[in-house]
Write a protein that holds these residues in place. Structure first.
Motif, mmCIF file in Angstrom:
data_model
loop_
_atom_site.group_PDB
_atom_site.id
_atom_site.type_symbol
_atom_site.label_atom_id
_atom_site.label_comp_id
_atom_site.label_asym_id
_atom_site.label_seq_id
_atom_site.Cartn_x
_atom_site.Cartn_y
_atom_site.Cartn_z
ATOM 1 N N ILE A 114 0.862 -1.181 0.000
ATOM 2 C CA ILE A 114 0.000 0.000 0.000
ATOM 3 C C ILE A 114 0.898 1.230 0.000
ATOM 4 N N VAL A 115 0.620 2.172 -0.893
ATOM 5 C CA VAL A 115 1.379 3.421 -0.978
ATOM 6 C C VAL A 115 0.495 4.551 -0.481
ATOM 7 N N LEU A 116 1.040 5.384 0.406
ATOM 8 C CA LEU A 116 0.251 6.447 1.016
ATOM 9 C C LEU A 116 1.030 7.752 1.052
ATOM 10 N N ARG A 117 0.279 8.839 1.113
ATOM 11 C CA ARG A 117 0.844 10.185 1.253
ATOM 12 C C ARG A 117 0.591 10.650 2.682
ATOM 13 N N ASP A 118 1.664 10.941 3.417
ATOM 14 C CA ASP A 118 1.543 11.242 4.843
ATOM 15 C C ASP A 118 1.572 12.749 5.096
ATOM 16 N N PRO A 119 0.578 13.284 5.832
ATOM 17 C CA PRO A 119 0.592 14.709 6.172
ATOM 18 C C PRO A 119 1.594 15.033 7.266
ATOM 19 N N SER A 120 2.263 14.039 7.850
ATOM 20 C CA SER A 120 3.325 14.130 8.863
ATOM 21 C C SER A 120 3.005 13.312 10.101
ATOM 22 N N ASP A 121 1.758 12.874 10.280
ATOM 23 C CA ASP A 121 1.389 12.107 11.472
ATOM 24 C C ASP A 121 2.195 10.812 11.587
ATOM 25 N N VAL A 122 2.302 10.089 10.493
ATOM 26 C CA VAL A 122 3.015 8.815 10.517
ATOM 27 C C VAL A 122 4.492 9.044 10.806
ATOM 28 N N TYR A 123 5.067 10.072 10.203
ATOM 29 C CA TYR A 123 6.504 10.323 10.394
ATOM 30 C C TYR A 123 6.831 10.604 11.854
ATOM 31 N N HIS A 124 6.011 11.422 12.516
ATOM 32 C CA HIS A 124 6.279 11.740 13.922
ATOM 33 C C HIS A 124 6.209 10.480 14.783
ATOM 34 N N THR A 125 5.264 9.603 14.497
ATOM 35 C CA THR A 125 5.163 8.357 15.251
ATOM 36 C C THR A 125 6.358 7.454 14.965
ATOM 37 N N LEU A 126 6.762 7.372 13.697
ATOM 38 C CA LEU A 126 7.946 6.594 13.323
ATOM 39 C C LEU A 126 9.193 7.107 14.036
ATOM 40 N N LYS A 127 9.331 8.433 14.032
ATOM 41 C CA LYS A 127 10.514 9.046 14.652
ATOM 42 C C LYS A 127 10.550 8.753 16.146
ATOM 43 N N ASN A 128 9.396 8.878 16.815
ATOM 44 C CA ASN A 128 9.340 8.574 18.247
ATOM 45 C C ASN A 128 9.645 7.102 18.510
ATOM 46 N N VAL A 130 11.558 5.050 16.668
ATOM 47 C CA VAL A 130 12.987 4.790 16.483
ATOM 48 C C VAL A 130 13.794 5.368 17.640
ATOM 49 N N THR A 131 13.409 6.541 18.112
ATOM 50 C CA THR A 131 14.093 7.146 19.266
ATOM 51 C C THR A 131 13.990 6.234 20.482
ATOM 52 N N GLU A 132 12.815 5.673 20.689
ATOM 53 C CA GLU A 132 12.611 4.767 21.827
ATOM 54 C C GLU A 132 13.448 3.503 21.668
ATOM 55 N N LEU A 133 13.552 2.980 20.449
ATOM 56 C CA LEU A 133 14.357 1.781 20.209
ATOM 57 C C LEU A 133 15.839 2.040 20.456
ATOM 58 N N ASP A 134 16.260 3.293 20.256
ATOM 59 C CA ASP A 134 17.664 3.662 20.446
ATOM 60 C C ASP A 134 18.026 3.922 21.907
ATOM 61 N N THR A 135 17.024 3.972 22.782
ATOM 62 C CA THR A 135 17.295 4.265 24.196
ATOM 63 C C THR A 135 16.681 3.172 25.063
ATOM 64 N N PRO A 136 17.368 2.033 25.179
ATOM 65 C CA PRO A 136 16.822 0.893 25.936
ATOM 66 C C PRO A 136 16.549 1.249 27.399
ATOM 67 N N SER A 137 15.466 0.687 27.923
ATOM 68 C CA SER A 137 15.122 0.860 29.326
ATOM 69 C C SER A 137 14.207 -0.286 29.730
ATOM 70 N N GLU A 138 13.856 -0.350 31.016
ATOM 71 C CA GLU A 138 12.997 -1.427 31.487
ATOM 72 C C GLU A 138 11.628 -1.375 30.832
ATOM 73 N N GLU A 139 11.148 -0.166 30.596
ATOM 74 C CA GLU A 139 9.811 -0.015 30.022
ATOM 75 C C GLU A 139 9.826 0.005 28.492
ATOM 76 N N GLN A 140 11.012 -0.184 27.907
ATOM 77 C CA GLN A 140 11.139 0.013 26.460
ATOM 78 C C GLN A 140 10.185 -0.869 25.657
ATOM 79 N N MET A 141 10.106 -2.139 26.005
ATOM 80 C CA MET A 141 9.303 -3.047 25.193
ATOM 81 C C MET A 141 7.825 -2.660 25.214
#
Length: 291
Positions: A114-128, A130-141
């Protein structure tokens, strides 16, 4: 959907590609490819898909695809995931589906990509995410699972909106084709069934979408068009009034006269006379102005 499964990310990465041609390949993960900047082309075995900043493609596992970047750099964010047993980390996918009709519709589509045009909502969620995956913690999963669940719902909402917009665009195309046909053949004895056949739709359905879009029936639109053409012929040509019905696709002069009076309040003869009088008055005014 038949047990307790959640999306689990196996790989994620940013990458800037320059003059890059990737060979066709497939993997056993679902993949989201998001274009952050630049342009590229993602190809499957049967389709070439140009993509630009803000576009994303979601590929089902096992779908053969490649990536082509010509010229300017293209920066992308890729996330690959599978579905794993929840093992105490919730919500499960089927719980999300129970609360999201858009996600339910997305899963029901069963399309390879599926190809979609994102108004930015998806990108912000993706960015958050990836940031969470880069900073491991007990609550990370737990946090990661909530974020990827949010990501899938946002993608599903975009997909639902895209389907709705696509349906609206298709309806608009049918209506435009009907209008074009009416303008092309108003001088003939055309009927609703003729217009419907020209646009390959059932007459009842075409009438319904035409009225919803144009705020009038096709018969009303055709009649108004014919009257406008008749007014032009009466005002600007010397075509005999008895012949004008034939010029606008009406085979009854009596019906033409009755319809013309209904729409204008004047008989065809009175309308032509009023236009001649108006033209004579305008000519007199012009002479006075010159003098």
């Amino acid at each position: 959907m038949q047990d307790e499964y959640r999306p689990q990310i196996l790989a994620y990465y940013y990458k800037q590609w320059i003059n890059f041609h990737m060979g066709f390949h497939a993997h056993q993960t679902n993949e989201i490819m998001y274009v952050i900047s630049g342009t590229c082309t993602v190809s499957t075995t049967d389709q070439m898909i140009p993509m630009r900043k803000g576009d994303l493609i979601m590929l089902d596992s096992g779908v053969k695809h490649n990536l082509i970047v010509d010229g300017n750099p293209c920066r992308m964010l890729n996330v690959e995931f599978v579905f794993a047993a929840c093992e105490g980390i919730y919500p499960a996918l089927r719980q999300l589906v129970d609360g999201s009709s858009a996600l339910r519709q997305l899963l029901a589509r069963r399309e390879p990509y599926i190809v979609l045009r994102d108004p930015s909502d998806v990108y912000h969620t993706l960015k958050n995410l990836v940031t969470e995956l880069d900073t491991p913690s007990e609550e990370q999963m737990v946090t990661v699972n909530l974020l990827i669940s949010q990501l899938l719902i946002r993608v599903a909402r975009l997909a639902a909106e895209e389907q709705k917009d696509s349906a609206v665009r298709q309806i608009d195309r049918y209506v435009r084709k009907a209008v074009h046909y009416i303008h092309q053949y108003y001088d003939r004895d055309i009927q609703i069934k003729d217009i419907a056949a020209a646009v390959n739709l059932h007459p009842v359905y075409l009438q319904r979408i035409f009225k919803a879009s144009m705020k009038q029936t096709m018969t009303e639109y055709l009649s108004e068009l014919r009257i406008e053409k008749a007014k032009m012929l009466l005002a600007r040509t010397d075509v005999p009034i008895i012949d004008i019905a034939d010029y606008i696709g009406l085979n009854s002069r009596q019906y033409f006269s009755a319809m013309f009076k209904k729409y204008t309040g004047l008989s065809p003869a009175a309308y032509r006379k009023s236009r001649e009088t108006m033209q004579g008055f305008q000519n007199q005014v012009a002479i006075v102005d010159i003098t």
